[in-house]
Scaffold this motif. Structure first.
Motif, PDB file in Angstrom:
ATOM      1  N   GLY A 166       1.190  -1.219   0.217  1.00 55.08           N
ATOM      2  CA  GLY A 166      -0.242   0.035   0.050  1.00 55.08           C
ATOM      3  C   GLY A 166       1.358   1.163   0.050  1.00 55.08           C
ATOM      4  N   LEU A 167       0.016   2.847  -0.264  1.00 57.22           N
ATOM      5  CA  LEU A 167       0.674   3.559  -0.535  1.00 57.22           C
ATOM      6  C   LEU A 167       0.958   4.376   1.104  1.00 57.22           C
ATOM      7  N   PRO A 168       1.099   5.618   1.416  1.00 53.12           N
ATOM      8  CA  PRO A 168       0.823   6.204   3.219  1.00 53.12           C
ATOM      9  C   PRO A 168      -0.451   7.045   2.368  1.00 53.12           C
ATOM     10  N   PRO A 169      -1.174   8.195   3.442  1.00 54.79           N
ATOM     11  CA  PRO A 169      -2.203   8.237   2.826  1.00 54.79           C
ATOM     12  C   PRO A 169      -1.940   9.623   1.990  1.00 54.79           C
ATOM     13  N   ILE A 170      -0.437  10.312   2.019  1.00 59.04           N
ATOM     14  CA  ILE A 170      -0.528  11.760   1.233  1.00 59.04           C
ATOM     15  C   ILE A 170      -0.358  11.432  -0.295  1.00 59.04           C
ATOM     16  N   ALA A 171      -0.082  10.134  -0.661  1.00 61.44           N
ATOM     17  CA  ALA A 171      -0.348   9.827  -2.161  1.00 61.44           C
ATOM     18  C   ALA A 171      -1.574   9.468  -2.419  1.00 61.44           C
ATOM     19  N   GLN A 172      -2.748   9.403  -1.777  1.00 67.79           N
ATOM     20  CA  GLN A 172      -3.559  10.005  -2.158  1.00 67.79           C
ATOM     21  C   GLN A 172      -3.658  10.463  -3.998  1.00 67.79           C
ATOM     22  N   ASN A 173      -3.267  11.482  -4.053  1.00 64.07           N
ATOM     23  CA  ASN A 173      -3.693  12.435  -5.522  1.00 64.07           C
ATOM     24  C   ASN A 173      -2.404  11.873  -5.840  1.00 64.07           C
ATOM     25  N   GLU A 174      -1.469  11.300  -5.830  1.00 62.31           N
ATOM     26  CA  GLU A 174      -0.482  11.148  -6.826  1.00 62.31           C
ATOM     27  C   GLU A 174       0.667   9.368  -6.236  1.00 62.31           C
ATOM     28  N   PRO A 175      -0.523   8.626  -6.603  1.00 63.07           N
ATOM     29  CA  PRO A 175       0.170   7.112  -6.265  1.00 63.07           C
ATOM     30  C   PRO A 175       1.343   6.678  -7.122  1.00 63.07           C
ATOM     31  N   ILE A 176       1.855   7.410  -8.408  1.00 59.44           N
ATOM     32  CA  ILE A 176       2.647   6.392  -8.908  1.00 59.44           C
ATOM     33  C   ILE A 176       4.083   7.513  -8.165  1.00 59.44           C
ATOM     34  N   LEU A 177       3.922   9.038  -7.939  1.00 58.75           N
ATOM     35  CA  LEU A 177       5.284   9.057  -7.909  1.00 58.75           C
ATOM     36  C   LEU A 177       5.489   8.959  -6.163  1.00 58.75           C
ATOM     37  N   PHE A 178       4.944   8.363  -5.043  1.00 59.33           N
ATOM     38  CA  PHE A 178       5.102   8.093  -3.709  1.00 59.33           C
ATOM     39  C   PHE A 178       5.307   6.022  -4.145  1.00 59.33           C
ATOM     40  N   LEU A 179       5.266   5.795  -5.563  1.00 60.85           N
ATOM     41  CA  LEU A 179       5.325   4.020  -5.923  1.00 60.85           C
ATOM     42  C   LEU A 179       7.080   4.435  -6.496  1.00 60.85           C
ATOM     43  N   ILE A 180       7.465   5.614  -7.201  1.00 63.55           N
ATOM     44  CA  ILE A 180       8.330   5.934  -8.032  1.00 63.55           C
ATOM     45  C   ILE A 180       9.395   5.462  -6.314  1.00 63.55           C
ATOM     46  N   TRP A 181       9.062   6.548  -5.397  1.00 63.03           N
ATOM     47  CA  TRP A 181       9.832   7.257  -3.703  1.00 63.03           C
ATOM     48  C   TRP A 181      10.207   5.613  -3.385  1.00 63.03           C
ATOM     49  N   GLY A 182       8.845   5.082  -2.935  1.00 61.56           N
ATOM     50  CA  GLY A 182       9.545   3.727  -2.579  1.00 61.56           C
ATOM     51  C   GLY A 182      10.686   2.962  -3.078  1.00 61.56           C
ATOM     52  N   HIS A 183      10.649   2.557  -4.311  1.00 64.19           N
ATOM     53  CA  HIS A 183      11.569   2.237  -5.459  1.00 64.19           C
ATOM     54  C   HIS A 183      13.019   2.313  -5.218  1.00 64.19           C
ATOM     55  N   ILE A 184      12.631   4.066  -5.346  1.00 64.94           N
ATOM     56  CA  ILE A 184      14.232   4.861  -5.054  1.00 64.94           C
ATOM     57  C   ILE A 184      14.896   4.658  -3.841  1.00 64.94           C
ATOM     58  N   ALA A 185      14.181   4.539  -2.925  1.00 64.08           N
ATOM     59  CA  ALA A 185      14.267   5.104  -1.588  1.00 64.08           C
ATOM     60  C   ALA A 185      14.859   2.664  -1.326  1.00 64.08           C
ATOM     61  N   THR A 186      14.403   1.986  -2.045  1.00 58.63           N
ATOM     62  CA  THR A 186      14.571   0.525  -1.861  1.00 58.63           C
ATOM     63  C   THR A 186      16.235   0.793  -2.447  1.00 58.63           C
ATOM     64  N   LEU A 187      16.035   1.530  -3.237  1.00 57.20           N
ATOM     65  CA  LEU A 187      17.615   1.425  -4.419  1.00 57.20           C
ATOM     66  C   LEU A 187      18.539   2.112  -3.414  1.00 57.20           C
ATOM     67  N   HIS A 188      18.374   2.822  -1.983  1.00 55.13           N
ATOM     68  CA  HIS A 188      19.232   2.903  -1.222  1.00 55.13           C
ATOM     69  C   HIS A 188      19.674   2.566   0.005  1.00 55.13           C
ATOM     70  N   THR A 189      18.585   1.802   0.113  1.00 53.11           N
ATOM     71  CA  THR A 189      18.813   1.543   1.748  1.00 53.11           C
ATOM     72  C   THR A 189      18.363  -0.442   1.813  1.00 53.11           C
ATOM     73  N   GLY A 190      17.793  -0.675   0.793  1.00 60.30           N
ATOM     74  CA  GLY A 190      17.765  -2.796   0.592  1.00 60.30           C
ATOM     75  C   GLY A 190      18.760  -3.266   0.081  1.00 60.30           C
ATOM     76  N   SER A 191      18.101  -4.383   0.334  1.00 57.94           N
ATOM     77  CA  SER A 191      19.299  -5.904  -0.270  1.00 57.94           C
ATOM     78  C   SER A 191      19.664  -5.034  -1.707  1.00 57.94           C
TER      79      SER A 191
END
Length: 632
Positions: free
Chosen positions: A132-157
């Motif tokens: 799922g996405l945070p409440p703030i993402a209701q108006n721009e779901p794609i943007l927050f999806l992109i944020w999530g993947h970029i953050a994973t690039l920074h911190t993920g395995s």
């Protein structure tokens, strides 16, 4: 990852939260509601303090913190109303029953937003907490999806980062706007880090994502500043997994195609040498700076050439007749092919005296190959054939895009083994690698057409590699099969028209036969190519004009002028040049050229073309003059 601006906002938010907690805890009215307000604010404050100690992903952090600030300011105002003293103040500070419910929802949303931010900004992004996405993402779901993947690039395995790179590549492929967002949200830097640090899948996915992001011309500049050229070049050099290197070569092609400024930057990183090395792997091998041998059966083929060629000179494949070549375009399994002859001629002219002496005495050189292509080859032989073919195809594709309108890069390509590799791949390759090889040759020929230095150095008649390339182009044109190779081969032959000697007449015949091709695009390219042989800029235009006439080109051109529709103008221009060059030709008269020139001069849609208007009157006048003299 987090800048000073976000830290300042966080400090302010923590102060606001503490004020809300204090006022709500001491409120004399709406006691139960204020206690609930206090509890939720305490949860939010704890998260904010945790965020202040974390390395947050700044792009979403800034937006979430600004929204949280508005929520806390409203909560502070609500808590202040509950602290009002005196009857009149309480009357004027009446709080609607829905206010606390609304504030509770807003605090829940802020808590969820900050929790999501902490999750994507820490190693917790590896877990399943991003559903799922945070409440703030209701108006721009794609943007927050992109944020999530970029953050994973920074911190993920490494595995999670690979999956996120693949997801970003999919988003960029689907929509150019998404590609712009990925670049704007700082995704490029983390993709580049994955190219350097990732495993095979991660490197491949990151390279493909970078290539797809390169389709945004406006965003390529930021990618260049981030170091995309050096990162992709390093992947091509380090001898990593071949499929990851193939993706890197594809990304180089995409960036060069969409942003020509990338060409010189890639060249400065020596990418040409690396791409040619990949192209030559198991095609031809470089064992010294100059010596080139085929990758299989090199010794036996070399012995055959030396044993069967007078004075140890290889046969001159450049003068082979078209009918000999077309009758057996591919060598028999045990036969000596023309390409091998060319390769051996390169050996004969470049080997050191020690090796030349050894082979002249019939001895097999004992030295072992030393590959100097700039990247490791260990383990590459074990790659599956499909991956090897993909690597060659992507290397050829990258060289094609890098060569476009760039004389310096074309010179670098032609000074390497590339032309010989292209010739071998045109003869023995299949699928994409043949097509991209043909396109590379076409682009280099286009540049050489207008660059005498490149033309004389790369395509001089005595060059074995140039001979091999011309032989393959001519074989394709002579075969005349309408496929992906035919058009670039015709175009390349036309662009190289100034390099052929007067005695080299075998080029004209196949091009003339293509004038009668059912596909209009083939006939058009053949007409344009032949025009370059007979135009005023070609020193041998008279000889080439006679060769076109002898091959029966006049009658085909007459038909095209009359009935060629889209080809009429180009065919008429070619016919005008031929008429200017050899106006006394009886074959032109018998083919009806004077009549067609007279007819064309009355066609408004033809004479409106400036090229026709400048050549048709003179061609018609000269034909009438010379033909009238001959009739006396």
């Amino acid at each position: 990852m987090m800048g000073d601006g976000v830290m300042q906002i966080l400090a302010k938010l923590i102060q606001l939260a503490d004020q809300v907690i204090k006022l709500a805890g001491d409120a004399p009215t709406s006691r139960q509601e204020c206690l609930e307000l206090k509890a939720k604010t305490e949860r939010l404050a704890a998260l904010l303090r945790q965020a202040a100690r974390a390395d947050l992903y700044e792009r979403p952090a800034h937006r979430i913190m600004l929204d949280t600030e508005l929520v806390l300011e409203k909560a502070l105002a609500l808590a202040s109303k509950c602290r009002a003293h005196g009857l009149m103040r309480r009357v004027f500070a009446i709080i609607p029953t829905t206010a606390f419910a609304k504030m509770s929802t807003q605090l829940d949303n802020s808590i969820a937003d900050v929790s999501w931010l902490l999750c994507v900004s820490t190693a917790a992004a590896d877990d399943d907490q991003l559903n799922g996405l945070p409440p703030i993402a209701q108006n721009e779901p794609i943007l927050f999806l992109i944020w999530g993947h970029i953050a994973t690039l920074h911190t993920g395995s490494l595995d999670a980062r690979s999956d996120s790179a693949a997801a970003l590549a999919s988003l960029a492929r689907d929509n150019l706007h998404y590609a712009k967002l990925i670049i704007q949200e700082d995704g490029v830097g983390y993709l580049l880090r994955l190219v350097k640090e990732g495993l095979a899948d991660g490197q491949e996915n990151a390279a493909r994502a970078l290539g797809l992001l390169g389709r945004d011309p406006e965003g390529v500049n930021s990618m260049l500043h981030a170091g995309v050229c050096s990162a992709l070049t390093k992947l091509l050099k380090d001898g990593g997994p071949m499929r990851a290197q193939a993706a890197a070569a594809w990304a180089v092609a995409e960036l060069a195609a969409n942003h020509p400024a990338c060409q010189d930057l890639f060249a400065q990183n020596n990418v040409i040498r690396l791409l040619v090395g990949h192209l030559a792997f198991e095609t031809v091998e470089e064992h010294s700076r100059y010596s080139i041998i085929p990758s299989s059966k090199a010794t036996s083929i070399h012995s055959v050439v030396l044993a069967t060629t007078p004075n140890n000179k290889p046969p001159n494949s450049y003068t082979t007749k078209p009918e000999d070549r077309s009758s057996n375009p591919f060598p028999k399994p045990n036969a000596q092919s023309q390409i091998h002859s060319v390769i051996q001629s390169t050996i004969a002219s470049a080997k050191s005296s020690k090796h030349a002496a050894a082979t002249a005495n019939g001895a097999v050189p004992s030295w072992k190959p030393h590959v100097s292509s700039g990247f490791g080859t260990k383990g590459r032989e074990a790659e599956d054939p499909a991956t090897k073919a993909e690597m060659k195809a992507m290397a050829a594709m990258a060289l094609w895009q890098l060569a476009k309108n760039n004389p310096s890069i074309c010179k670098s390509i032609t000074e390497s083994r590339a032309l010989l590799c292209f010739a071998v791949l045109l003869e023995k390759g299949s699928g994409d690698v043949r097509y991209y090889s043909a396109m590379s040759i076409m682009e280099i020929a286009r540049v050489a057409e207008h660059n005498p230095d490149l033309r004389h150095s790369a395509f001089k008649p005595t060059s074995p590699a140039a001979k091999a390339v011309v032989d393959q182009l001519l074989r394709i044109a002579d075969k005349g099969v309408f496929d992906d190779l035919l058009i670039p081969s015709i175009t390349a032959l036309g662009c190289l028209s100034k390099t052929f000697r007067a005695t080299e007449t075998r080029i004209i015949g196949p091009l003339v036969r293509l004038l009668d091709e059912r596909e209009a695009i083939v006939s058009r390219e053949a007409v344009i190519a032949l025009t370059k042989f007979v135009c005023k800029e070609n020193f041998l235009r008279v000889e080439h004009s006679k060769a076109i006439i002898e091959a029966g080109g006049a009658k085909h051109l007459v038909q095209l002028v009359y009935f060629g529709e889209q080809l009429q103008t180009e065919a008429l221009i070619l016919l005008c040049y031929i008429s200017l060059n050899v106006p006394e030709s009886e074959d032109l008269a018998q083919a009806g050229v004077p009549a067609v020139l007279a007819w064309a001069s009355k066609q408004g849609h033809l004479v409106q073309d400036s090229r026709v208007d400048s050549s048709l009157p003179e061609a018609r006048g000269r034909m009438e003059l010379y033909q009238s003299r001959g009739s006396r």
